[in-house]
Design a protein around this motif. Structure first.
Motif, PDB file in Angstrom:
ATOM      1  N   ALA A   3      11.015 -22.004  -0.326  1.00  0.00           N
ATOM      2  CA  ALA A   3      12.457 -21.844  -0.106  1.00  0.00           C
ATOM      3  C   ALA A   3      13.114 -23.190   0.173  1.00  0.00           C
ATOM      4  CB  ALA A   3      12.696 -20.875   1.055  1.00  0.00           C
ATOM      5  N   SER A   4      12.446 -24.029   0.962  1.00  0.00           N
ATOM      6  CA  SER A   4      12.987 -25.356   1.258  1.00  0.00           C
ATOM      7  C   SER A   4      13.072 -26.206   0.001  1.00  0.00           C
ATOM      8  CB  SER A   4      12.112 -26.045   2.299  1.00  0.00           C
ATOM      9  OG  SER A   4      12.536 -27.378   2.516  1.00  0.00           O
ATOM     10  N   LYS A  56      18.189 -27.732  -5.597  1.00  0.00           N
ATOM     11  CA  LYS A  56      19.578 -27.384  -5.895  1.00  0.00           C
ATOM     12  C   LYS A  56      20.521 -28.476  -5.394  1.00  0.00           C
ATOM     13  CE  LYS A  56      23.019 -23.734  -5.263  1.00  0.00           C
ATOM     14  NZ  LYS A  56      23.311 -22.405  -4.663  1.00  0.00           N
ATOM     15  N   GLN A  57      20.249 -28.964  -4.201  1.00  0.00           N
ATOM     16  CA  GLN A  57      21.073 -30.049  -3.669  1.00  0.00           C
ATOM     17  C   GLN A  57      20.917 -31.322  -4.496  1.00  0.00           C
ATOM     18  OE1 GLN A  57      19.632 -30.221   0.350  1.00  0.00           O
ATOM     19  NE2 GLN A  57      21.208 -28.799   1.128  1.00  0.00           N
ATOM     20  N   ASP A  96      13.351 -25.143  -3.088  1.00  0.00           N
ATOM     21  CA  ASP A  96      14.421 -24.624  -3.961  1.00  0.00           C
ATOM     22  C   ASP A  96      15.776 -25.149  -3.514  1.00  0.00           C
ATOM     23  OD1 ASP A  96      12.554 -23.265  -5.429  1.00  0.00           O
ATOM     24  OD2 ASP A  96      12.854 -21.339  -4.404  1.00  0.00           O
ATOM     25  N   ILE A  97      15.995 -25.167  -2.190  1.00  0.00           N
ATOM     26  CA  ILE A  97      17.271 -25.670  -1.673  1.00  0.00           C
ATOM     27  C   ILE A  97      17.425 -27.152  -1.981  1.00  0.00           C
ATOM     28  CG2 ILE A  97      18.575 -26.121   0.435  1.00  0.00           C
ATOM     29  CD1 ILE A  97      17.387 -23.545   1.578  1.00  0.00           C
ATOM     30  N   VAL A  98      16.338 -27.896  -1.762  1.00  0.00           N
ATOM     31  CA  VAL A  98      16.402 -29.345  -1.993  1.00  0.00           C
ATOM     32  C   VAL A  98      16.660 -29.637  -3.466  1.00  0.00           C
ATOM     33  CG1 VAL A  98      15.004 -31.460  -2.009  1.00  0.00           C
ATOM     34  CG2 VAL A  98      14.996 -29.973  -0.005  1.00  0.00           C
TER      35      VAL A  98
END
Length: 499
Positions: free
Chosen positions: A421-422, A428-429, A424-426
């Motif tokens: 999850a981390s 995307k950012q 995926d967020i990174v």
């Protein structure tokens, strides 16, 4: 008559072997045995339940619900040379024991001798005329039958047979131990192959994610939104991930070689079965035998017990060697001048004799041999107790491992989910240009580590489950020591046991 007389007066010297009692304990670990279950909360993880006083299936590996594993173990049992060597050792011990039994019966030998004899002229010897008396020349045919018998007065031969029977029994349990070790090694090696495949797949996924991230950075660099240093750093990180693949692939290839060798094949003739974690099911119900039954199930414990029995019998052999011994012999036959007259009246002869021999002084040789035999029994007893302690330790270690494995898998799954999850967020950012390159590096590394830890934790849980089955003795079926023991051992429970 001699045999009946021997049986009538036989008295076996030396100790009569008595099986050691089973350890008087109620469990394998202190206190109440708790089933391995993951902690509450967090991602769902399969639990396992200990079923006490349950019997272990002979086909314990079938609990993993893997047909390739079932096929490979049967193939290994049929072709592994270690098992064939153990079978040959049983035959050697068996025939030695049968040969020793032959000394309970009289030993009968026969011979026939034909000779041509020229008798010396007595007159010529003492200075007479050589031609005065002709030298007689004649043939002599002797047919003879010899019977000898040593009554087993002190049971020396009885103890020798007892010793060799115990050695045969020991070899039988060595075969069972080799069978158990082979099936355990095949199952463990298959699980390790599945683990390596899981780690390779995880590394490839991270490499693919790294390539996607590199593509994002290259597009941003072309648009002037990222520095060339960021692109180069991501390329270096990607190359570091790619460097992890060759060692894992080498380990996988060597693991395949190991499985091929266990199956009794040359490395060029690689096995067809392949293993991955998705097709190895975790057994949910784990049978736990009673501690008092473990000494009957573990082949190494039974082999150590048979070794004690063999050593005990040798004490009787050593004692009997110090006592008087009786030899009964008979000799009968015929002597004639030619074979045609061999059975004519008046040509027969016989002798019957009996003798007693006893050691009087031998420099304490036989006494010290008896003491050595008694010390050998003490040694075998200590080795037996060591084997029992090790057997209980193996079971306890497997139970302890399984109790912690459930929590380890749960923590590893949670760590992987969080890391993914981390990441995926990174990512995307990153695509939106909101983070620096260092955050991406850390997220990729954490995710790769988390995936590999999860794969290894699941593999460890499967391996420790197999280790528990092996530590409990593998459930060898009673009465399975026959010429077709393979079908006996492998044919129990044709359908896979319920998990």
């Amino acid at each position: 008559m001699a045999v009946l007389l021997s049986l009538a007066i036989t008295g076996c010297v030396g100790p009569n072997f008595v099986r050691p009692p089973a350890p008087n304990v109620e469990g394998f670990v202190p206190g109440r045995l708790a089933s391995p279950s993951p902690a509450k909360g967090g991602p769902p993880v399969a639990g396992q339940h200990f079923v006490t006083s349950a019997d272990v299936s002979a086909r314990w590996w079938a609990a993993f619900r893997s047909q390739p594993l079932n096929d490979l173990i049967r193939q290994s049992v049929e072709h592994n040379p270690n098992l064939q060597s153990a079978e040959a050792a049983i035959r050697i011990a068996k025939y030695n024991a049968l040969a020793q039994r032959g000394f309970w019966a009289p030993q009968v030998t026969g011979n026939s001798t034909s000779s041509q004899i020229l008798q010396t002229n007595a007159g010529a010897v003492f200075g007479g005329d050589l031609g005065a008396v002709p030298q007689p020349e004649f043939s002599l045919v002797t047919n003879q039958l010899t019977v000898s018998f040593v009554p087993d007065i002190w049971g020396a031969n009885f103890r020798s047979v007892e010793n060799l029977d115990a050695v045969t029994e020991q070899q039988l349990f060595q075969l069972e131990a080799a069978y158990l070790a082979l099936t355990g090694n095949v199952a463990t090696a298959a699980i390790q192959e599945a683990s390596l495949r899981g780690q390779i797949d995880a590394t490839k996924r991270v490499i693919e994610l790294g390539r996607d991230s590199l593509g994002i950075l290259k597009r941003q660099f072309s648009l002037g939104q990222a520095a060339q240093a960021d692109v180069l750093q991501q390329e270096a990180q990607l190359a570091a991930f790619e460097q992890l693949l060759p060692p894992l692939e080498k380990q996988l290839a060597q693991q395949r070689d190991l499985l091929t060798a266990l199956a009794g094949q040359l490395s060029a003739d690689e096995i067809t079965q392949k293993f991955d974690l998705a097709h190895l099911k975790l057994p949910s119900n784990l049978p736990i035998s009673l501690p008092s039954k473990l000494v009957d199930q573990r082949p190494d414990v039974r082999a150590a017990e048979a070794n004690m029995h063999a050593a005990s019998a040798l004490i009787g052999v050593a004692i009997a060697a110090r006592l008087p011994n009786v030899l009964i012999s008979a000799n009968g036959g015929s002597t004639s001048y030619n074979f045609a007259q061999a059975f004519a009246p008046g040509t027969g002869f016989y002798t019957v004799a009996a003798g007693v021999t006893a050691p009087i002084f031998d420099g304490f040789t036989l006494y010290n041999k008896q003491k050595a035999a008694e010390a050998a029994l003490d040694q075998a007893d200590a080795q037996y107790r060591t084997t029992v302690i090790t057997a209980f330790q193996n079971v306890a270690d497997a139970l302890r491992a399984l109790q912690s494995d459930a929590r380890a898998v749960k923590a590893a799954v949670h760590s992987e989910e969080t890391a993914k999850a981390s990441l995926d967020i990174v990512r995307k950012q990153l695509s939106e240009g909101l983070i620096n390159q260092l955050a991406l590096f850390n997220a990729q590394q954490v995710y790769l580590t988390a995936v590999n830890v999860r794969v290894q934790a699941e593999a460890n849980r499967l391996s420790d489950t197999a280790a528990l089955f092996v530590a409990l003795g593998g459930g060898w079926p009673a009465g399975c020591v026959t010429a077709n023991w393979r079908d006996c051992a492998m044919g129990e429970a044709a359908s896979q046991p319920k998990s």
